[in-house]
Each structure stands twice: as C-alpha cells, then as structure tokens.
Design an enzyme around this catalytic site. Structure first.
Site, PDB file in Angstrom:
ATOM      1  N   LYS A 189     104.808  13.302   4.922  1.00 38.27           N
ATOM      2  CA  LYS A 189     104.983  11.892   4.562  1.00 38.27           C
ATOM      3  C   LYS A 189     106.447  11.503   4.750  1.00 38.27           C
ATOM      4  CE  LYS A 189     102.536   8.431   3.750  1.00 38.27           C
ATOM      5  NZ  LYS A 189     101.434   8.107   4.619  1.00 38.27           N
ATOM      6  N   SER A 385      97.182   5.747   7.496  1.00 43.15           N
ATOM      7  CA  SER A 385      97.358   5.732   6.046  1.00 43.15           C
ATOM      8  C   SER A 385      96.392   4.735   5.411  1.00 43.15           C
ATOM      9  CB  SER A 385      98.814   5.441   5.685  1.00 43.15           C
ATOM     10  OG  SER A 385      99.137   6.035   4.449  1.00 43.15           O
TER      11      SER A 385
END
Length: 586
Positions: A189, A385
């Site tokens: 991330k 995402s």
C-alpha cells in the site's frame, strides 16, 4: 429617500428582466437546437478523429434540464465515439477515418478499446489514415492501427518504453513541520509511502516494475500485429531510441511516409477519387457521434441493458462525471433494479478508488441488485482498490489487458501540524472529561491509544474488503490475502490470479449481460442521471473557473497538478481504499 428606493427597485427590476430574458433565450435555443437532426453527413465523407475534449467513457446527463444546458462537460463520451465508429462501418456515406494531429487525454485501456474499434472499422474495407507533426508514445499506440502513417519531416517520435515517477516528502515534512501520520494495512500500500520514506521500497518497486512491463507487453503486442514488426525488434527500437527522428522511425517501419500535411490530404483525396483542387467532405467524430446517438438506436424491443458508469475517485455525496458519489450510484442501481424493462446491468468502472465507506455502501447496493438481476462489470483504465471493491461481487468481471486493478488494501492519513505550529510559536492544550473524549487534533501530537484504535478500524475494513472479495470471487480469505496487501495488477495478470473472469471491453460485457438475462433483442440505457442544484450550475459557469485558470497560468501546469494532488489528499476523509499511486503513461 423614497425616490432612491424607487430608483433602486427599478434597477433591480431591469437587471432581473435582462437575466431572465438571457437565460430564457438560451433555454429556447437549446430546446429547439436539440430537436434538430444535427450534422448532415454528405456522401463520400471522412470522419476526423479529434479526441482533444474526450476524457470520460460517459459524458453524463442530468435530471435538471438547466444543468444539461449549462454543464461544461461535453455531451459525448468515449463510449459514444466507439458506438459511432461501429456504426460508420456500415454507413455508405463514410469512406474512411482520418487521425490528424490527435492529442487525447485517454488512458491506456481507453486507447485500447478505441484502437480495437478502429481495427474492426478497417476490416470493413474502409481506410484509416494517420498524420501527426509528432507522436507521443501513447498517441503512436493508437495511430499504429492506421495505414499508412504519416509524420511531418521535422517532427519527432517518442518510443522508448514506459516509466513512472513518484515524489517523496519525508524530509519535506521534517523541514516544514507538517507531518502526515500514516496508518495502513498492506505490504504494497504505497499510496502513503512518500510520507514515510525518501526512496521507493523494494515491494513498491517490484509491483511498479511488474505493472509497467505488463502494460508494455500489451502495447507492443498490438503494435507488432499492426506493423508486422516482432516484439523483440520493438524492444530493441525502444532501448536504443532507434525511432527518434522521422527518418529513423521510417527505417524501423514504424512510420510509412514522411511528408507535410498537404501531401497527406492529397492522399485522402486520391482514396476518395476527389481532385487535388477540390475539398473533400469531412465530419467531426464528435458531431457524427451526436448524430448516431439520436438516430441509430432501435426502440422495437422493450428489453434494456442498463449501463451504469462509475468514473473518478469514490467520495461521499451525489457525485458527477468525474466523481463516483454514493447518491447517484445507489439511486441508479435502485432505478435499474426496479425497472421491469431492465433485464441486466453492466457496471462500467474507471476508478482508482477512494472512500472505503462509500465503496462499501455501493457494494451493498450491488449485492441487493444482484439478487434480482445479473450484474456484469467492465473495467476501464482503472478499477483499483475501492474501484475493485465495487466490482468484486459482480456475476462476471471483464477487464482490458492493460486495465490497472486489484490494490486490495486500506489506509488512513492524519495530517499533523504540531511541529510546524511549535516552530512559529503556537501551542495547543486540551481539556476533557474522559481519557478518550477528545477528537483527533492536527495541533496535538498523536496519541498512541488513538493510533491503535484507528489501526483497529483500518484492520477491520481490510478484513471486510478481503471477505467481500473472497465471497464474490469464490476464493478463500487466505487466497485473497496472498494477492491483496495493496498490490496492483494489470488486467492480464488479474485474469491469471482470479480477480477477473475475462479479457474484453464494454461491448463484450454488454453481450455477456444480455446472455445472462437471456435476451437477444435489447437496447442500452445509460446511467446515472445526476441531481444538481442551482449552486452547482453556477459553479460550472465559465466565470467560476477563472480562478483555477489564472492559477494554472501563473504557476504552470505541473505545479498546478502538484497543488491539486495536495488538495486531494486534504479532502480525503476517513479510511481510504484507493490506488497506491497515480500513474500517467506516455
């Protein structure tokens, strides 16, 4: 005093009269103008493919006709352009397509979809020709479908492979006193990595390299097929910059003809059998798309396939053509679900993600709708995402080979100004009744207990995200977790690991939806219709944009873009499920 009051009332009355007259004339013109048949296509015409103003798949429409009239958004999206090209295949008045100095803002997946439409158009026996003073890498990818390809004698060619650049702000934070407190889950991330480090992590470099190589493989495969040049040779050309001049590009067979634009137009005239001293008939692809949109669709069948466009960052509120809002998305799903004529739904996603809460609200609406009607997802440039969050429970997921997807992970960013405030002599104290009663303050050092509670929330959303994906994709939690961790994948990679079902475009998704609904005769209906008020209307008028235009002019395009990125970060509230980074491929 009474006299002054009467004068003032008269002035206001005159002003209101002129304003109403002005808007009334525009409204009448728009209404009657909209009823016209639009552009007239003459026999022996050529479509000019100029996509400068086309950015989104869907141009949008509004429930309030005033918003439709005054909206700054174009009335044509890429989906309309592709439909027009498909229609042009059988239009006897259209003989070919000219790609002339095209400079678009389309992403790679959009370019792929458009390129496929042009390839199909060529197979109908009509010509596609291209000319440019210079070719960017992305524009050459689109133009490479043409034959022949022209370039200006003093033009240049960009063909060198792909790259991505990321800025890091760790030292800037320390020097400025502005600190971004980061709480995340996901090995990959890296959306928050620039605030933690001054260089790229090995995990981030690994995923970025894999991503770029996958996109490049898709690009070179298409160019290789169109130009009859091996992928190995294309890689040699890119590595050695062997096509940087018109002559070099021609010697490598990337370009067919080096000439000025008048020679190109004469070649089109020859193909149309028009004399050099005559003009040939041209029609803008935007005008042609508007004509097709109002004349080509059949209404014989009552069956409909609803296409719901989700494009932009995911945020709360109504949303618009550039923002996926829960209001317009949930309403569209509900309307399509309740409409008896709608037999299936295609969700077209082009989003890097955004608010985790809004993503979950949309996911829930899709879950409810799927129990009533089949839902097929078509991924555009991005479905990453939060963009993947709202895709994962569809019946079938399509992606382009170079779609960027995955990025299953979440994070939170808390800006903290304490070091900066201390530097300039500002101090903050808190008084509270209970140990945890104070909300987070950017002017007080972050409390470790607060950080632990926030991390707990991040972990909860990550677990929920992975659970949704596992259920939707019929995988175990462990299987999803292994390919999640915030890592991004291209469509071709996502197919191998089970995140998508098939490689294909919007047309393929529509065909699949019709098949699941068991209907052969249908028409499509686009959603959402955005609900905007008068304040939104005023915000879109030209004078309201002057400030942004002025700033851009003063500080330059790149600096303005950086300022906008900082502004975006400040606007992101709550836990985020958004792509690791923004990638612009040229």
């Amino acid at each position: 005093m009474k006299f002054l009051g009467n004068v003032l009332a008269t002035i206001i009355g005159i002003f209101v009269f002129f304003m109403l007259s002005f808007f009334g004339i525009i409204l009448i013109g728009a209404i009657f103008g909209g009823e016209s048949e639009g552009v007239k296509v003459k026999n022996n015409s050529v479509i000019e493919l100029n996509l400068e103003d086309i950015r989104n798949d869907y141009a949008g429409k509004y429930k309030d006709p005033w918003m439709t009239i005054f909206s700054e958004n174009k009335k044509v999206g890429l989906s309309d352009i592709i439909n027009a090209i498909e229609e042009a295949e059988t239009d006897n008045d259209i003989k070919g397509i000219s790609i002339l100095n095209n400079a678009s803002s389309l992403g790679m997946a959009q370019s792929k979809a458009l390129r496929d439409a042009l390839e199909s158009f060529k197979k109908s026996g009509k010509f596609v020709m291209a000319y440019a003073n210079s070719y960017s890498q992305k524009e050459y990818y689109l133009n490479s479908v043409a034959s022949p390809i022209y370039i200006n004698p003093v033009g240049d060619m960009d063909f060198k492979g792909l790259s991505s650049e990321i800025m890091f702000f760790k030292d800037f934070q320390e020097k400025s006193g502005l600190k971004m407190e980061v709480i995340r889950h996901g090995k990959y991330k890296s959306a928050v990595e620039p605030f933690l480090e001054n260089k790229m992590s090995d995990a981030n470099r690994e995923q970025t390299t894999a991503l770029l190589n996958s996109v490049w493989s898709s690009i070179t495969a298409d160019i290789s097929k169109s130009r009859n040049i091996s992928v190995a040779q294309l890689n040699q050309i890119a590595t050695g910059l062997l096509a940087r001049t018109p002559e070099m590009a021609k010697s490598q067979k990337l370009i067919d003809i080096i000439a000025y634009e008048d020679v190109y137009h004469n070649a089109i005239k020859k193909a149309l059998k028009v004399g050099n001293d005559e003009d040939y008939n041209k029609v803008s692809v935007v005008d042609y798309a508007q004509k097709i949109a109002t004349t080509s669709q059949t209404f014989d069948s009552k069956d409909e396939i609803a296409i719901i466009y989700a494009q932009g960052e995911i945020m709360g509120g109504e949303g618009d053509v550039n923002v996926i809002g829960e209001g317009s998305m949930r309403r569209s799903l509900q309307e399509a679900r309740k409409n008896k004529n709608v037999k299936a739904i295609v969700l077209r996603i082009d989003s890097p993600g955004g608010s985790a809460l809004t993503s979950d609200l949309i996911w829930r609406e899709i879950e409810l709708t799927k129990k009533v009607k089949p839902i097929v997802v078509s991924m555009g440039n991005y479905a990453a995402s939060g963009g993947y969050y709202i895709a994962c429970n569809a019946n079938t997921i399509f992606a382009e080979e170079n779609t960027i997807t995955g990025s299953i992970g979440v994070f939170g960013i808390l800006p903290n100004f304490t070091p900066l405030a201390t530097k300039i002599g500002i101090y903050t104290e808190q008084v509270k009744t209970h140990e945890n009663s104070a909300n987070y303050s950017p002017f007080v050092p972050i409390d470790e207990k607060f950080k632990a509670v926030t991390l707990e929330g991040v972990e909860h959303i990550y677990k929920t995200f992975v659970t949704h994906v596992a259920k939707g994709r019929k995988m175990t939690f462990a299987q999803v977790d292994a390919i999640a961790q915030g890592r991004v994948w291209t469509g071709s990679e996502a197919l191998k690991i089970g995140l998508v079902d098939k490689i294909g475009g919007l047309d393929d998704a529509i065909a699949k939806a019709a098949s699941l609904a068991k209907t052969k005769s249908y028409r499509t209906q686009n959603y959402p219709e955005y609900e905007k008020n008068f304040d939104d209307l005023l915000a879109n008028l030209p004078f309201a944009k002057s400030k942004a235009d002025f700033i851009k002019e003063e500080i330059g395009e790149e600096n303005y873009r950086m300022m906008q990125e900082i502004k975006k970060l400040q606007a992101r509230k709550g836990i985020q499920a958004i792509m690791p980074f923004e990638i612009n491929i040229n």
